[in-house]
Design an enzyme around this catalytic site. Structure first.
Site, PDB file in Angstrom:
ATOM      1  N   THR A 181      43.320  40.924  40.424  1.00 37.71           N
ATOM      2  CA  THR A 181      43.750  39.941  39.419  1.00 37.71           C
ATOM      3  C   THR A 181      42.642  39.600  38.438  1.00 37.71           C
ATOM      4  OG1 THR A 181      43.224  38.010  40.812  1.00 37.71           O
ATOM      5  CG2 THR A 181      45.425  38.963  41.020  1.00 37.71           C
ATOM      6  N   TYR A 226      44.145  26.548  31.591  1.00 43.11           N
ATOM      7  CA  TYR A 226      44.022  27.122  32.924  1.00 43.11           C
ATOM      8  C   TYR A 226      42.892  28.151  32.999  1.00 43.11           C
ATOM      9  CZ  TYR A 226      45.200  30.560  36.534  1.00 43.11           C
ATOM     10  OH  TYR A 226      45.158  31.450  37.571  1.00 43.11           O
ATOM     11  N   LEU A 233      44.399  35.967  35.435  1.00 39.24           N
ATOM     12  CA  LEU A 233      45.777  35.515  35.609  1.00 39.24           C
ATOM     13  C   LEU A 233      46.314  36.147  36.892  1.00 39.24           C
ATOM     14  CD1 LEU A 233      48.024  33.844  34.365  1.00 39.24           C
ATOM     15  CD2 LEU A 233      48.708  35.845  33.050  1.00 39.24           C
ATOM     16  N   HIS A 234      46.465  35.321  37.920  1.00 43.09           N
ATOM     17  CA  HIS A 234      46.684  35.844  39.267  1.00 43.09           C
ATOM     18  C   HIS A 234      48.162  36.107  39.605  1.00 43.09           C
ATOM     19  CE1 HIS A 234      42.469  34.812  39.871  1.00 43.09           C
ATOM     20  NE2 HIS A 234      42.751  33.563  39.535  1.00 43.09           N
ATOM     21  N   ASP A 235      48.941  35.043  39.730  1.00 42.96           N
ATOM     22  CA  ASP A 235      50.270  35.146  40.325  1.00 42.96           C
ATOM     23  C   ASP A 235      51.261  36.041  39.580  1.00 42.96           C
ATOM     24  OD1 ASP A 235      49.430  33.546  42.398  1.00 42.96           O
ATOM     25  OD2 ASP A 235      50.266  31.703  41.567  1.00 42.96           O
TER      26      ASP A 235
END
Length: 310
Positions: A193, A224, A239-241
């Site tokens: 990520t 964020y 940006l992970h999810d």
């Protein structure tokens, strides 16, 4: 056919973007419901935030269920410094009017999996408390799980401690239950990520879409991840999810490796660390696959295209 999907999450800005991307492709992902867990912020905010995002996208028919308010064995550790006090810092979203479902999130998970005519995919974006309790209560549900795709863990360095990624650190015991259950699992760690960055150019592209959804997304993304960007010296916030949803849509944009992964549940300095046996030095059979890399331009283009559809 659209893939049947349940999202388990703790919104959180990156969870919000992942939910929006899911809602943008109903022909590809049949969202059966959203379960929430305490994580980035407490449960009363995560369940409210999930409903706010559904309303922002005009999808008030989506059912949202509140799950577990705390980890299995530990007190809750949140990430308000990353996501803001509300969890959705940067977007002034009204309080939701769509109802929170009365059924507990774990019971919803169990019910859906027990009754499923076709296997269901679980997209897990936060601590794995809900999933672990569902598996403990009714281990037979595993036969109806098509795949569990998880954002969590790290091969190298953590982000909440030097060893542990946030989701695993919050509830390492739940993660170990899930990893040991025998379900097909894909784990998307920080090492992947951190290759997907919200650069100024990408943020401006989202702003230029001009819709209320895009404006809210841009506002959240502008706030964020700034601590991570500064900490790691990156040209944008990781940006992970959303990587989980992109993986479900286009797995060919990722490289993967089958490995054995254990979770440190006792270490004084390493609690929540994912012990990833890349070279099979332990001799243990793989219990999941991890992603090793992604095509960042293509992944972010898919996210932007999804936001433009809402």
């Amino acid at each position: 056919m659209a893939r049947s999907l349940i999202i388990d999450c703790d919104p959180g800005v990156d969870d919000a973007i992942a939910i929006l991307l899911t809602l943008a492709v109903p022909d590809r992902l049949n969202l059966l419901g959203i379960t929430t867990v305490a994580g980035n912020v407490p449960l009363d905010l995560t369940q409210s935030n999930a409903r706010k995002i559904c309303e922002l996208a005009g999808r008030t028919e989506v059912k949202v269920y509140a799950g577990c308010p705390r980890p299995l064995l530990r007190s809750l550790h949140t990430a308000a410094d990353v996501h803001g006090a509300t969890g959705l810092q940067g977007a002034a979203l009204p309080e939701p009017t769509m109802p929170l479902q009365p059924q507990h999130g774990v019971d919803f998970l169990v019910e859906q999996l027990m009754q499923a005519e076709q296997p269901i995919t679980l997209a897990v974006l936060g601590p794995m408390t809900n999933i672990a309790i569902a598996l403990i209560k009714h281990p037979e549900i595993i036969q109806n799980i098509a795949e569990i795709v998880i954002m969590g863990g790290a091969v190298t360095q953590g982000n909440v401690t030097s060893s542990a990624e946030f989701n695993l650190y919050v509830d390492p015991h739940a993660a170990q239950v899930v990893f040991d259950a025998g379900a097909p699992i894909t784990l998307i760690p920080l090492d992947t990520t951190h290759q997907l960055l919200t650069t100024p150019a990408r943020l401006e592209t989202i702003r230029q879409i001009g819709t209320p959804v895009a404006q809210a997304a841009a506002g959240m993304l502008a706030f964020y991840g700034m601590p991570d960007s500064q900490r790691y010296g990156l040209p944008g916030a990781p940006l992970h999810d959303p990587c989980v949803i992109v993986y479900l849509l286009e797995p060919n944009l990722f490289t993967t490796q089958a490995v054995h992964v254990a979770v440190e549940t006792q270490g004084t300095h390493t609690l929540g660390r994912t012990v990833v046996d890349l070279w099979n030095v332990s001799g243990q059979s793989p219990n999941l696959q991890i992603t090793r890399s992604l095509d960042a331009e293509s992944v972010y283009a898919l996210i932007i295209d999804g936001l433009a559809k809402l």
